[in-house]
Structures are given as structure tokens and as C-alpha cells.
Scaffold this active site. Structure first.
Site, short mmCIF file in Angstrom:
data_model
loop_
_atom_site.label_atom_id
_atom_site.label_comp_id
_atom_site.label_asym_id
_atom_site.label_seq_id
_atom_site.Cartn_x
_atom_site.Cartn_y
_atom_site.Cartn_z
CB SER A 117 17.14 28.77 23.69
OG SER A 117 17.18 29.66 22.59
CE LYS A 120 19.95 32.28 23.90
NZ LYS A 120 19.13 31.48 22.98
CB SER A 177 15.66 32.79 25.40
OG SER A 177 16.38 31.72 24.83
#
Length: 481
Positions: A117, A120, A177
């Protein structure tokens, strides 16, 4: 007898040369007033200019001679002894200071690994850019589509057809997230997630991230994406620790309000939600009062992004500020959730405890070996040179910044008026050697003109030419004797 004849011959030649020189000098002195003092009141100015021209020419020649040769080379720089580095239980790591771009710690930092993640961060950067450019607004309403609603992994359970603002979805992405919120924003900006991914890869290229490749906006493995929304290629998302640090640097530099989102410890997306979204970043100072997380709370830490998949392990890009100095850290492939934070703390402590930013040279400083450059046809025959920006290094706290080696390179040895202030004429490189490394740390700044130089009028140029003529002539006469 022969020697006496030669001596008499040499004496006659010398007397002849003196006579010729005397006649030429008398002629010039009697003719000179017509040319030099014809303007009457300018006589003193002309005489002064002649003197200044002679002096300036001499000093400029000296300056140019020194300008063309570099001054203390990098091998004469002070050597930096690297403080003892921490041993980290991770697959890769890096520590970077963003204002200088200096890397203070690097372990396997160039290897492309699954970032999970932390992907991101690129989605966050692009969405924030869109808001900054006025293409979307924080209060714009986004309708959730099928792809977002079908996301797995970390999510806030968005349903198709629901509506949320850009800001609500951004917080869900930055704090929780949330994969579904991330895809909803990607589809808003790119039309489809796959189009948005093209934007992500284009940005990676622009930023100079050599290993970064994005398959989606979230960092999920391709197999975990909803069917019908997967890319044609089976190439998974990868990014090195160094690339993650540089991406974080772009966020810090271009969107300094990032911490408005990343420091939120919990967030309630909907009134009906029983529990708020909890920030995955345990190191936030706001957790100091949390019974379970206070052991991880790190003073000054205000971001940035966690990541975890089975392939990636536990990852974290962190950033913290202490005594006005910001550091960016990345750890990838830690074995446990807690370990990614304890190893980050070791890395940040190493940086803050051992290093500080030191100014080696201030903007608009003169460099001793390149103080001026000559100017043709100008009101002044030379112009001062200065550096165009500060020179800062992140150095161990006991290192004297005056130990930097200075190397000068002049591209333009003579300018022609008119000259604008700020005109680049060369560069100056400041360097330090690093113990155990063949590559010095260095910074290069421009050498620029400190002021404007206007073009001289015809009379001033004429007087200067006469001054140069007399200077050369008297030099020639002197050499006759």
C-alpha cells in the site's frame, strides 16, 4: 680591437634607438591634447579612465587566469567519518534528507520490491495535484462504481451508488489505506483505474524513479483485483526503497499540507459506523496516550504510509521533523507489523542523533578564485560574480563545514555589454570525501553576475581605446632600453 669596435657599434645603435623614441614621444605628447582634451571639462575624467582601464585590465587578466583553473579539488576535501550505522532487520532501507537530497543510510535500497500500500503515495500525490491545479475540489461529490465496491483487502466497505466527497475518500485512503476509496478517486481522475495507472507510471518517469512500476492504484497483487478490472499485463507493482523515499520527498515538497491528512489518528467516515477508521501508522505522536501504541509513538513524526501484503512483508515510509530538520525513512520487508516501526525508529534516531544541516556557503557569496569576469564595451570593464543559492550539506555534527573543497568552472571568460545581473558564467562545486567511499558528496551551484552592466557610450569607449594604446606603446618603448 674587434671587441672595441663592437662596443662602439652597440653604443651608436642604442643612441639611435633613444633618439627615435624621443622624437616619437614628443610628437605624441604635442598631438595628444587635440585628441584627449578636445572636450575640455572631460580631461580629468579621461585621465582617470585611462588609469582605471589599465588597472582593471591587469586585475581581470589575473582573475581570468585563476578562473580557468579549478581550486581545491575533491581529493583535498575534508573526510567525513560515517557514524556507526544501525543493523536493521529488513530487506531494504534508506534514510534521506529532502532539502539536499542526501542519502544518510542505504541498505539494498535500489532493489525493486513489492511496495504494497505504499503504492498509494503516488495516488495521493496525483489527487492532491489535481486539487492544487483546480481540476477537482475537495468537496466534489464522487459516486462509487463497481470496481471500487468490489475491492478486497483493507477497505471501508463502500457500496456501488453511494456518494462521498473527494476529501472523505482521501482521508479514508491516507488514514485507513482503504483500497475501495483509493480506486474511487483513481476513477474520478482517470475515468478508469487503468487510465489512472498510466498517469501514475508517467509521473514515476517524470520524478526519475527508475524501478517504479504500477499495475494498479492500490498496491494489491493483480490476482486480488476484481475480475474485469485487471491489467492485460501480469507485471506486478514494484518500487525500490529509494524510489519510495524520492516519491515521499515529492509529496513533502509539492504538497506540504500532506500532514493535515496523515496525522489523523482516527476518522469516522459515516455516522452509522460503529467504529472509526484507525490510522495504520502506530508511530504518530497522537498515539502517545494510547495504552497499546504509546511504545511506538515517535515525537515529530507526521507521515507517511504503511504497506503490507504477503509478497511485500511489512513496509513503512515514514517522515519526521526534529529541530527544524526533516528526514524521510523507508523500510521494506520487515517480518512483523511492530518491527516495521521499531526499525524505522532506529533509522530516524540514527539520522537525528548524528547529523545536522550545515551551511557551507550562503547565496550571493563571492568565490575567492572567481571574484570577477571581464566585460567588453561596458561602463565597467568587469562585473562581480556571486553564487546563486545557498550550499547546505547534511553532515555529522562534529564536522567543520569550512572543510569543503571548492572547484570552479568558468564557461564564459568574457562578457559583452549590456550584461544583466544574474547571468550565468560558470559553476562552483563544493565537495566532501566520505570515509570508505570513492564517491564524494557534492553540490554544484551557478556563478552569476552580481549586477547589471550597461553598455558604455562611444566617447568612453574611445577614451578607453586611447588609454589602452598608450599603455601598450609605453610598454614597447620601455622594452627598447
Amino acid at each position: 680591437m674587434k671587441s672595441t669596435d663592437n662596443k662602439q657599434k652597440w653604443t651608436k645603435q642604442r643612441k639611435f634607438k633613444r633618439a627615435i623614441a624621443t622624437i616619437l614621444l614628443i610628437q605624441m605628447l604635442t598631438a595628444a591634447p587635440t585628441a584627449i582634451w578636445a572636450e575640455g571639462s572631460d580631461a580629468n575624467t579621461s585621465a582617470t579612465n585611462t588609469s582605471v582601464t589599465t588597472t582593471d585590465t591587469s586585475s581581470n587578466t589575473s582573475a581570468n587566469t585563476s578562473n580557468t583553473s579549478s581550486t581545491p579539488a575533491a581529493d583535498k576535501a575534508a573526510e567525513i567519518v560515517v557514524p556507526a550505522i544501525p543493523d536493521l532487520a529488513v530487506k531494504s532501507a534508506v534514510l534521506l534528507e529532502p532539502t539536499t537530497g542526501q542519502v544518510l543510510y542505504s541498505f539494498n535500497s535500489e532493489e525493486a520490491l513489492p511496495p504494497a500500500s505504499m503504492t498509494k503515495m503516488m495516488t495521493e500525490y496525483i489527487v492532491a495535484d489535481q486539487v492544487k491545479e483546480g481540476k477537482i475540489k475537495w468537496d466534489d461529490v464522487v459516486t462509487i462504481k463497481e470496481n471500487a465496491a468490489k475491492q478486497t483487502g483493507s477497505r471501508v466497505y463502500l457500496a456501488e451508488g453511494e456518494q462521498y466527497t473527494v476529501k472523505q475518500l482521501y482521508i479514508a485512503m491516507a488514514v485507513g489505506s482503504a483500497n475501495d476509496a483509493t480506486v474511487a478517486l483513481a476513477e474520478l481522475v482517470g475515468g478508469t483505474e487503468l487510465n489512472f495507472v498510466k498517469m501514475m507510471n508517467a509521473e514515476a518517469k517524470r520524478m526519475g524513479l527508475p524501478t517504479a512500476y504500477f499495475a494498479n492504484s492500490t498496491g494489491l497483487n493483480i490476482a486480488d483485483m476484481p475480475e474485469g478490472y485487471r491489467p492485460d499485463s501480469d507485471k506486478e507493482t514494484v518500487m525500490s526503497a529509494m524510489d519510495a523515499a524520492i516519491l515521499a520527498k515529492y509529496i513533502v515538497d509539492d504538497h506540504p499540507d500532506f500532514s493535515d491528512f496523515t496525522t489523523i489518528t482516527s476518522y469516522k467516515l459515516r455516522d452509522r459506523d460503529k467504529d472509526p477508521i484507525i490510522n495504520w501508522n502506530w508511530m504518530l505522536p497522537g498515539n502517545a496516550s494510547n495504552t497499546y501504541l504509546k511504545q511506538f509513538a515517535y515525537p515529530g513524526l507526521d507521515g507517511m504510509k504503511t504497506g503490507h501484503t504477503n509478497a511485500a512483508g511489512q513496509c513503512f515510509t515514514g517522515t519526521a521533523v526534529r529541530d527544524g530538520v526533516r528526514l524521510i525513512s523507508v523500510v521494506m520487508g520487515a517480518s512483523t507489523e511492530a518491527k516495521r516501526f521499531t526499525e524505522t525508529a532506529k533509522l530516524l534516531d540514527y539520522g537525528f542523533n548524528n547529523y545536522t544541516i550545515k551551511k557551507v556557503s550562503a547565496a550571493k557569496s563571492t568565490v575567492p578564485t572567481a571574484e570577477t569576469v571581464s566585460v567588453k564595451k561596458g561602463k565597467q570593464t568587469s562585473v562581480p560574480l556571486v553564487t546563486d543559492q545557498d550550499v547546505n550539506f547534511v553532515l555529522p555534527k562534529d564536522v567543520d563545514p569550512s572543510g569543503a573543497a571548492v572547484s570552479v568552472n568558468i564557461d564564459n571568460k568574457e562578457l559583452t555589454a549590456p550584461v544583466k545581473g544574474g547571468t550565468k558564467v560558470g559553476t562552483v562545486t563544493y565537495s566532501f570525501k566520505v570515509q570508505g567511499s570513492n564517491a564524494p558528496i557534492q553540490q554544484t551551484v551557478n556563478l552569476v553576475t552580481a549586477q547589471d552592466v550597461d553598455k558604455a557610450g562611444w566617447f568612453k569607449l574611445f577614451m578607453r581605446a586611447i588609454g589602452d594604446f598608450f599603455h601598450d606603446l609605453f610598454g614597447s618603448i620601455k622594452n627598447l632600453f
